[in-house]
Design an enzyme around this catalytic site. Structure first.
Site, mmCIF file in Angstrom:
data_model
loop_
_atom_site.group_PDB
_atom_site.id
_atom_site.type_symbol
_atom_site.label_atom_id
_atom_site.label_comp_id
_atom_site.label_asym_id
_atom_site.label_seq_id
_atom_site.Cartn_x
_atom_site.Cartn_y
_atom_site.Cartn_z
ATOM 1 N N HIS A 105 0.748 -1.137 0.022
ATOM 2 C CA HIS A 105 -0.122 0.003 -0.098
ATOM 3 C C HIS A 105 0.889 1.274 0.010
ATOM 4 O O HIS A 105 1.570 1.634 1.090
ATOM 5 C CB HIS A 105 -0.946 -0.118 1.108
ATOM 6 C CG HIS A 105 -1.762 -1.232 1.186
ATOM 7 N ND1 HIS A 105 -2.164 -2.036 2.173
ATOM 8 C CD2 HIS A 105 -2.479 -1.891 0.199
ATOM 9 C CE1 HIS A 105 -3.177 -2.902 1.954
ATOM 10 N NE2 HIS A 105 -3.115 -2.941 0.672
ATOM 11 N N GLU A 156 1.360 4.030 2.726
ATOM 12 C CA GLU A 156 1.971 3.698 3.845
ATOM 13 C C GLU A 156 3.499 3.842 3.842
ATOM 14 O O GLU A 156 4.289 2.864 3.989
ATOM 15 C CB GLU A 156 1.578 2.235 4.300
ATOM 16 C CG GLU A 156 -0.002 2.259 4.483
ATOM 17 C CD GLU A 156 -0.708 0.744 4.409
ATOM 18 O OE1 GLU A 156 -1.639 0.547 4.218
ATOM 19 O OE2 GLU A 156 0.242 -0.280 4.422
ATOM 20 N N HIS A 177 3.444 -2.812 6.959
ATOM 21 C CA HIS A 177 2.061 -1.955 6.437
ATOM 22 C C HIS A 177 2.112 -0.743 7.430
ATOM 23 O O HIS A 177 2.841 -0.631 8.438
ATOM 24 C CB HIS A 177 0.924 -2.649 6.643
ATOM 25 C CG HIS A 177 0.849 -3.583 5.413
ATOM 26 N ND1 HIS A 177 -0.160 -3.159 4.409
ATOM 27 C CD2 HIS A 177 1.383 -4.734 4.980
ATOM 28 C CE1 HIS A 177 -0.096 -4.223 3.432
ATOM 29 N NE2 HIS A 177 0.938 -5.134 3.790
ATOM 30 N N GLU A 208 2.021 -3.601 11.368
ATOM 31 C CA GLU A 208 1.380 -2.660 11.121
ATOM 32 C C GLU A 208 2.030 -1.482 12.049
ATOM 33 O O GLU A 208 2.373 -1.586 13.070
ATOM 34 C CB GLU A 208 -0.041 -2.685 11.437
ATOM 35 C CG GLU A 208 -0.867 -3.667 10.688
ATOM 36 C CD GLU A 208 -1.452 -3.253 9.241
ATOM 37 O OE1 GLU A 208 -1.176 -2.170 9.052
ATOM 38 O OE2 GLU A 208 -1.917 -3.955 8.093
#
Ligand SMILES: [Ca+2]
Ligand SMILES: [Ca+2]
Ligand SMILES: [Ca+2]
Ligand SMILES: [Ca+2]
Lengths: 375, 375, 375, 375
Positions: free
Chosen positions: C166, C169, C259, C335
């Protein structure tokens, strides 16, 4: 709250350090000498306290006029040296400062330590253009370091640059750091051109012992090296003795001796008008050097300076005069201020390491202008 | 083994990249234009292989003589750009190289990317002496960045410096990096003096779109900006349109336009001898500028260069001619080599970013010599 | 006053930029996609003006809850990114700021540009432990860069680390910069030990096109790469297609996919509890990994995170699930927050490049704890 | 060719330095002491000459086994210290080296000078988390510098870290540089967490005089500081006297004393198994500390080390034993090698400043593991 000066180039005597608003200090005399003016000490435990530091014997210092209009250099990290307001009333030099941190250094000028010196000359030797040699030992047995920059060949001019005969004039070694950084820059067209025409013999610190000892003007034996060039002595002034010997071996076509001046807030040159051999050739060279430096560096000027010697009246015990006469060559004393350059004043930092470095870089320009006529 | 040019200022067309010893390439034309000469690509997967890269359409490039005696810039890390042996036989430019690493960039000259540009101008604005303003947008809608250095006041001279009208001349922005670094140095006496006498209007990259697109000479609309000064158009040459408008607003006492020359292995100036208003005042200023730069920077010379225009024969669509005539002011095109300065050759790096930076620093000297007579 | 976003990872649509107190903006959708959340733009001409920037379509963004308690990243020099107060009222994200300089960047998070990426991977290849290879091309034809760190041998574990599927990010590539800097440090005992036991296959940016385009989640074809692992397509999701192919070639004993999460103000792991092959071995490995990371890095935690999948309920189109199942190996999604780590909040900078770098360094610890049991 | 050691931490006696192939040297004894082992000197004028330097009295040194398998540290620039082949035959330590430059330093280990020390502590005080205080003076009247890191509060643990009681163990101050750099990093989650739980009292150099004097183990009065903790004396061991007094004032929950070991090629801990108060709590803490450090740093181990004291047999004059007993707290002596870590050998650099720095950073991990149980 306490004051200490037991480190490289430290110099202070504590008379009373019990009350922040009335700290009483004296400057110690140079080793075996009556000179004194340089100070350098560390104050601890006074964070956020309004401190008044009185140097009680300021009026007896070697150049009390040096304290007029002077502001003290200070640092929290030994890297950034700013100025703090100071006043001289004809008796005491009074430094007023509220330190923002718990430990703070004060000095007559941003110091250049022996460790910095060793780093400077050893870093320089990594350049393929530069060789580091020891040419003898100081009174206290330290190596006298000389850098030879450029490949030697007979037709090349021999240019000598020495600094810090007077150890308290630390700006002289900052100047050398600037000069060396530029002359060894392989991308610099001026440096490359100069090294095709000249070899440089560089002594970045003529008075290592005195520098470490926190002296203003003397070496460890009490000698004022810049009065020793007529008859240097191995035991009393070995720093001059060895350098002059090596000069005799290699020859000299241009001699540049870097100093600081306590009183005058300007950069200027003192030269060889008073030596017996001063003639039109040297006069023209000198004027060309000075003129081109003025044109290229607004931090240099020729309006303010020492009175020029009358013909034949030069003191030939002084380096620039002696070498000028000895080799019939252009020979210069460069003086930088302890205070500031009043033509371009900087209230926050005064004359500073950074400006000394840039000034050292700038001297390549006038050298380039005269290099072809030096012999 | 593969070749890619899909990045800032990339330009190459791969004809055949299957055999290391016979890699066949072509340079793409500039956007909406027939110019081409700039190349910039990345070769991968050829570590330790002897590669022969043939640029097949070299002889049709805009300045094929630019490939004679030329050696290609290469880099493994996008930071150090060295030269690799290249030959031009009148048809192809052949680059021969055995890469030491798996990915290697080749370029006509060390690139200066848009990212570097943005870093440069934003870092500059942090200086209290510098303001960054956007004066309009390029064809593709990017900001045209101008830096104003120095506090404005009516009596100060207005000095314009622009670079990279021709986007492939990346040395022009390296020059600007050097110039900016020095003019913003608060310890530099030349810079401080200049800023007391002049304000600088600086456009470090006149042709941002073309730079990103990998063009040699054109903007995104196909315009050769340096032929647009007589009648710049908002849609076709907005970069010139906006700069000329702002110039009219602020005025101009000295204009300096930075370029690179494909063929000549020297740094030189092309000026305004051919404009109608050229007179003794401008002639003297020009000679003083050139003379003092020669004296202070051996990377600059005036022996090799373009033929000077006959009186009145200047092309007034060209920036330096046009602005010289428009403001009756000294106006200069500075040319640096893609190859090397043959007076001080460096076989390893040729003319380089580092030398362009130092050259950009050096221009403060001739500016200082003329600043008081500019109006 | 003007706003521009025509640069690497720029994204904004200007509705009205005439009044500082009411600047109206919208975020553009990702390329060929309905996702949107990332913004990045440059405001000029607003120095010392109190600016109110309203992102009008914030409530329609992909993760509007990401704007709750969120503060915008800003920079004057593209190097230091601080946070400016922002509020989300359920409709608009409002950024309030009085810029200190004339040009200022605002972004959803400190960007990591393609230029930085190219510098990162090319600098890495200079290490004797690291090889840079291109494993294919993105939709728009850019090289997909993979770094192989460590000398390959059959008994060594194969560890994959990928980031920035992504593209918005960006903290994921800052993390990679930290990881790479440490794993290539020849003095680091952890790195040296790991490289004696494992080879690392590293893709620092899985979605280069989307990064440049200013997308939040999509590549240039509109693909959400992290839903493409079951059936990657050469034309639609070539980035996954190529990486999965190379994975099949080299094998995989541990997979780590980096991420950022828009909503949760914590660092956490999402793993493979829901894949068919999840068993005690993988469970133990996962617990050991998580436990040792918690113990060694207070910026990591396992209290807050995504709900764990029920057994067998994992979406095998997602990278970490797919690879975990494909190779029966430990496979993790890491994350990081866009906001801050609420366990160790930093109001001035929030979660930042510097902290992402340190967090990337910290992951060597849990890897070292499990490396011997990975196969 | 000449040898000099007249600088910070220099130590050598030249017996004969006339022939490169047979340079004869001796190490001087520590000040007022019979210890000797440390050497540090500068050789000049031997570029490209094959030098054989014989340390004639090596077998009489304090730890002759320290020369077995040992290789001498050397540097051309005082920054990069590499190892040169050395042999010990039971009588002499023979260093064989052909210097690439004209001036080269040799040392028992990369030195850490007083200048570096002053830079370290003054740079540290710039951090808002750190205060620099002078807690007394050494025998020769230098300030004993202590850094207090973290805001003091009663519930926080008091952690003491001291280094270089034995001045020749310069790796101990490199370790401190690493530790300080990390604990003051405002982005580091471990540091931030630790500073919320503990205050650090740090003495980076316990024996400044001895360091400058080039001693191995003694201070300027001849005291082995690490045997003075039971009854420190103001005149003989003021460094311990003052530190123990301040410890009594602030308390101590963990004490870490950093050392180097001449003989063992490993990093290890010597602790307090032999003190009267050693109990299960301390045993568990010690095991946890050691276990977590082993797990997190492969440069640390617990297999090789000193024999553990029998219960009650500890020498309570030694710092770690004394403080452990005095405060019933965990108290550790950390030992690093002069040679190398044989578990991860580096033939080029051996154990080095860089690795000592990283090792100093690594100790935050085991401290974090035990900090909550320290009291
Ligand atoms: Ca003087
Ligand atoms: Ca041109
Ligand atoms: Ca994501
Ligand atoms: Ca010891």
């Amino acid at each position: 709250m306490k004051i200490n000066s037991n480190f490289d180039s430290g110099n202070i005597k504590v008379i009373d350090c019990t009350t922040a608003s009335n700290i009483q200090l004296e400057i110690n005399k140079d080793t075996h000498s009556d000179f004194f003016q340089w100070f350098h000490f560390r104050l601890q435990g006074a964070q956020n306290q309004s401190c008044k530091m009185r140097i009680l014997n300021a009026s007896e210092a070697s150049y009390p006029e040096g304290y007029e209009g002077y502001h003290t250099a200070a640092s929290y990290d030994k890297e950034t040296w700013f100025r703090v307001p100071s006043t001289y009333d004809g008796k005491e030099l009074v430094i007023e400062h509220t330190p923002e941190f718990n430990s703070v250094f004060y000095a007559y000028f941003a110091p250049y330590t022996y460790e910095q010196h060793l780093n400077l000359v050893h870093n320089a030797q990594l350049s393929p253009e530069c060789e580091l040699v020891s040419i003898g030992e100081t009174v206290q047995g330290r190596d006298i370091d000389m850098l030879i920059v450029g490949e030697e060949s007979p037709e090349k001019k021999k240019i000598w640059m020495i600094a810090r005969q007077h150890p308290g004039e630390s700006m002289a070694e900052w100047f050398m750091e600037g000069f060396l950084g530029r002359i060894l820059d392989e991308d610099d067209a001026v440096s490359r051109t100069l090294l095709s025409k000249a070899v440089f013999y560089i002594v970045p610190n003529m008075n290592i012992d005195g520098s470490i000892l926190g002296n203003l003007r003397s070496n460890a034996a009490g000698a004022n090296l810049n009065r020793e060039w007529a008859e240097p002595k191995l035991d009393y002034s070995p720093e001059v003795y060895h350098v002059r010997n090596i000069m005799d071996k290699y020859g000299c076509d241009l001699n540049i001796d870097i100093h600081g001046d306590e009183a005058l807030p300007y950069n200027f040159i003192s030269s060889i008008e008073g030596i017996p051999s001063f003639d039109d050739r040297l006069k023209n060279l000198l004027e060309k050097f000075i003129g081109s430096w003025i044109a290229s560096c607004p931090d240099f000027q020729d309006t303010n300076g020492y009175p020029k010697n009358e013909p034949g009246q030069a003191n030939l015990a002084i380096c620039s005069k002696h070498i000028g006469e000895r080799y019939k060559c252009l020979s210069l004393t460069i003086e930088m201020p302890f205070k500031d350059n009043n033509d371009l004043p900087d209230p926050e930092f005064g004359w500073s390491p950074e400006r000394s470095i840039l000034f050292g870089e700038s001297i390549l320009h006038p050298i380039l202008q005269v290099v072809d006529q030096l012999r």
